[in-house]
Design a protein around this motif. Structure first.
Motif, PDB file in Angstrom:
ATOM      1  N   ALA A 102       0.910  -1.245  -0.068  1.00  0.00           N
ATOM      2  CA  ALA A 102      -0.038   0.129  -0.012  1.00  0.00           C
ATOM      3  C   ALA A 102       0.806   1.296  -0.019  1.00  0.00           C
ATOM      4  O   ALA A 102       2.038   1.210   0.379  1.00  0.00           O
ATOM      5  N   GLU A 103       0.335   2.328  -0.453  1.00  0.00           N
ATOM      6  CA  GLU A 103       1.129   3.678  -0.723  1.00  0.00           C
ATOM      7  C   GLU A 103       0.792   4.491   0.747  1.00  0.00           C
ATOM      8  O   GLU A 103      -0.377   4.658   1.153  1.00  0.00           O
ATOM      9  N   PRO A 104       1.729   4.613   1.334  1.00  0.00           N
ATOM     10  CA  PRO A 104       1.548   5.348   2.675  1.00  0.00           C
ATOM     11  C   PRO A 104       1.180   7.130   2.432  1.00  0.00           C
ATOM     12  O   PRO A 104       1.462   7.415   1.280  1.00  0.00           O
ATOM     13  N   ARG A 105       0.159   7.450   3.441  1.00  0.00           N
ATOM     14  CA  ARG A 105       0.054   8.882   3.352  1.00  0.00           C
ATOM     15  C   ARG A 105       1.226   9.617   3.821  1.00  0.00           C
ATOM     16  O   ARG A 105       1.375  10.732   3.027  1.00  0.00           O
ATOM     17  N   VAL A 106       2.067   9.166   4.660  1.00  0.00           N
ATOM     18  CA  VAL A 106       3.567   9.607   5.061  1.00  0.00           C
ATOM     19  C   VAL A 106       4.157   8.741   5.633  1.00  0.00           C
ATOM     20  O   VAL A 106       3.999   7.622   6.194  1.00  0.00           O
ATOM     21  N   THR A 107       5.508   9.116   5.489  1.00  0.00           N
ATOM     22  CA  THR A 107       6.676   8.047   6.026  1.00  0.00           C
ATOM     23  C   THR A 107       7.432   8.756   6.663  1.00  0.00           C
ATOM     24  O   THR A 107       7.881   9.898   6.326  1.00  0.00           O
ATOM     25  N   LEU A 108       7.790   8.291   7.775  1.00  0.00           N
ATOM     26  CA  LEU A 108       8.753   8.906   8.899  1.00  0.00           C
ATOM     27  C   LEU A 108       9.974   8.096   8.865  1.00  0.00           C
ATOM     28  O   LEU A 108       9.832   6.941   9.296  1.00  0.00           O
ATOM     29  N   ILE A 109      11.041   8.644   8.843  1.00  0.00           N
ATOM     30  CA  ILE A 109      12.319   7.997   8.860  1.00  0.00           C
ATOM     31  C   ILE A 109      13.110   8.699   9.985  1.00  0.00           C
ATOM     32  O   ILE A 109      13.486   9.772   9.952  1.00  0.00           O
ATOM     33  N   MET A 110      13.650   7.878  10.847  1.00  0.00           N
ATOM     34  CA  MET A 110      14.677   8.575  11.786  1.00  0.00           C
ATOM     35  C   MET A 110      15.200   7.329  12.776  1.00  0.00           C
ATOM     36  O   MET A 110      14.935   6.267  12.242  1.00  0.00           O
ATOM     37  N   GLY A 111      16.118   7.703  13.473  1.00  0.00           N
ATOM     38  CA  GLY A 111      17.278   6.578  14.238  1.00  0.00           C
ATOM     39  C   GLY A 111      16.443   6.365  15.145  1.00  0.00           C
ATOM     40  O   GLY A 111      15.297   6.754  15.570  1.00  0.00           O
ATOM     41  N   ASP A 112      17.192   5.118  15.740  1.00  0.00           N
ATOM     42  CA  ASP A 112      16.520   4.667  17.031  1.00  0.00           C
ATOM     43  C   ASP A 112      16.445   5.738  18.306  1.00  0.00           C
ATOM     44  O   ASP A 112      15.525   5.883  18.762  1.00  0.00           O
ATOM     45  N   ALA A 113      17.266   6.608  18.543  1.00  0.00           N
ATOM     46  CA  ALA A 113      17.312   7.541  19.599  1.00  0.00           C
ATOM     47  C   ALA A 113      16.283   8.410  19.519  1.00  0.00           C
ATOM     48  O   ALA A 113      15.550   8.630  20.326  1.00  0.00           O
ATOM     49  N   ASP A 114      16.012   9.006  18.237  1.00  0.00           N
ATOM     50  CA  ASP A 114      15.284  10.029  17.884  1.00  0.00           C
ATOM     51  C   ASP A 114      13.977   9.398  18.072  1.00  0.00           C
ATOM     52  O   ASP A 114      12.710  10.000  18.478  1.00  0.00           O
ATOM     53  N   PHE A 115      13.684   8.173  17.365  1.00  0.00           N
ATOM     54  CA  PHE A 115      12.381   7.527  17.533  1.00  0.00           C
ATOM     55  C   PHE A 115      11.813   7.343  18.996  1.00  0.00           C
ATOM     56  O   PHE A 115      10.791   7.520  19.309  1.00  0.00           O
ATOM     57  N   LEU A 116      12.660   6.820  19.684  1.00  0.00           N
ATOM     58  CA  LEU A 116      12.517   6.654  21.224  1.00  0.00           C
ATOM     59  C   LEU A 116      11.975   7.727  21.768  1.00  0.00           C
ATOM     60  O   LEU A 116      11.139   7.950  22.651  1.00  0.00           O
ATOM     61  N   LYS A 117      12.805   8.923  21.812  1.00  0.00           N
ATOM     62  CA  LYS A 117      12.384  10.250  22.204  1.00  0.00           C
ATOM     63  C   LYS A 117      10.967  10.849  21.705  1.00  0.00           C
ATOM     64  O   LYS A 117      10.257  11.146  22.627  1.00  0.00           O
ATOM     65  N   LEU A 118      10.703  10.579  20.472  1.00  0.00           N
ATOM     66  CA  LEU A 118       9.684  10.999  19.749  1.00  0.00           C
ATOM     67  C   LEU A 118       8.372  10.196  20.541  1.00  0.00           C
ATOM     68  O   LEU A 118       7.385  10.746  21.127  1.00  0.00           O
ATOM     69  N   VAL A 119       8.264   8.924  20.557  1.00  0.00           N
ATOM     70  CA  VAL A 119       7.179   8.192  21.050  1.00  0.00           C
ATOM     71  C   VAL A 119       6.982   8.062  22.496  1.00  0.00           C
ATOM     72  O   VAL A 119       5.834   7.584  22.839  1.00  0.00           O
ATOM     73  N   SER A 120       7.869   8.573  23.281  1.00  0.00           N
ATOM     74  CA  SER A 120       7.955   8.691  24.376  1.00  0.00           C
ATOM     75  C   SER A 120       7.621   9.871  25.027  1.00  0.00           C
ATOM     76  O   SER A 120       7.598  10.298  26.262  1.00  0.00           O
ATOM     77  N   GLY A 121       7.306  10.986  24.109  1.00  0.00           N
ATOM     78  CA  GLY A 121       6.748  12.257  24.494  1.00  0.00           C
ATOM     79  C   GLY A 121       7.944  13.121  25.012  1.00  0.00           C
ATOM     80  O   GLY A 121       7.735  14.253  25.623  1.00  0.00           O
ATOM     81  N   ASN A 122       9.233  12.787  24.806  1.00  0.00           N
ATOM     82  CA  ASN A 122      10.443  13.518  25.229  1.00  0.00           C
ATOM     83  C   ASN A 122      10.951  14.435  23.873  1.00  0.00           C
ATOM     84  O   ASN A 122      12.007  14.819  24.106  1.00  0.00           O
ATOM     85  N   SER A 123      10.392  14.511  23.037  1.00  0.00           N
ATOM     86  CA  SER A 123      10.943  15.296  21.663  1.00  0.00           C
ATOM     87  C   SER A 123       9.394  15.756  21.012  1.00  0.00           C
ATOM     88  O   SER A 123       8.655  15.025  20.817  1.00  0.00           O
ATOM     89  N   SER A 124       9.526  17.010  20.333  1.00  0.00           N
ATOM     90  CA  SER A 124       8.443  17.417  19.677  1.00  0.00           C
ATOM     91  C   SER A 124       8.777  16.897  18.271  1.00  0.00           C
ATOM     92  O   SER A 124       9.822  17.330  17.776  1.00  0.00           O
ATOM     93  N   PRO A 125       7.614  16.286  17.420  1.00  0.00           N
ATOM     94  CA  PRO A 125       7.928  15.915  16.078  1.00  0.00           C
ATOM     95  C   PRO A 125       8.359  17.299  14.960  1.00  0.00           C
ATOM     96  O   PRO A 125       9.235  17.270  14.197  1.00  0.00           O
ATOM     97  N   VAL A 126       7.763  18.619  15.480  1.00  0.00           N
ATOM     98  CA  VAL A 126       7.991  19.602  14.443  1.00  0.00           C
ATOM     99  C   VAL A 126       9.482  19.958  14.865  1.00  0.00           C
ATOM    100  O   VAL A 126      10.227  20.336  13.838  1.00  0.00           O
TER     101      VAL A 126
END
Length: 155
Positions: A102-126
């Protein structure tokens, strides 16, 4: 005890999202990268995080949103890139490991550290996007507001 040891010793089933966010907040990028180099531990962490997305989804906020979000967490060393997809449709959220056709509406690409910071609320996606810590392909507006569709803990 190092951050990697603390994560390795976790019984993920008994750790609340808030506790996980607190642990991640206390980890340095170096410690997260240490976790990411351990293929088994990295796999456990990613499976747990993506497994919780369905439970932390807020259907009342998503409304009638229809979106396929592809997550690419870039690997390091011998660890390959991990790919997961979050499908939001008619007030439900399902997560699958691997890439679909399937074609995604959005793809997010990041490293492990940034991913964990994002999904744990410790970093802003913007902020992460502006600092080029996350690459976005597709619907940037959807990506910038993704966190509102999930109950993300604050550490």
């Amino acid at each position: 005890m190092s951050g990697a040891d603390e994560i390795a010793g976790l019984d993920f089933a008994s750790v609340t999202p808030e506790e996980f966010a607190r642990i991640v907040k206390g980890l340095s990028a170096k410690e997260i990268n240490e976790i990411a180099r351990d293929a088994e531990l990295r796999g456990r962490v990613l499976k747990e995080v993506f497994g919780r997305m369905e439970r932390q989804f807020k259907p009342e906020v998503a409304g009638q949103l229809e979106a396929l979000i592809r997550w690419k967490v870039t690997g390091q060393g011998d660890n390959p890139e991990a790919v997961y997809e979050t499908h939001i449709s008619k007030g439900t959220c399902t997560v699958t490991e691997g890439r679909s056709d399937a074609e995604p509406r959005v793809t997010l690409i990041m490293g492990d550290a940034d991913f964990l910071k994002l999904v744990s609320g410790n970093s802003s996606p913007v902020t992460m996007f502006m600092m080029r810590k996350v690459k976005i392909a597709g619907d940037v507006a959807l990506a910038s507001g993704l966190t509102r569709y999930f109950d993300i803990p604050k550490a």
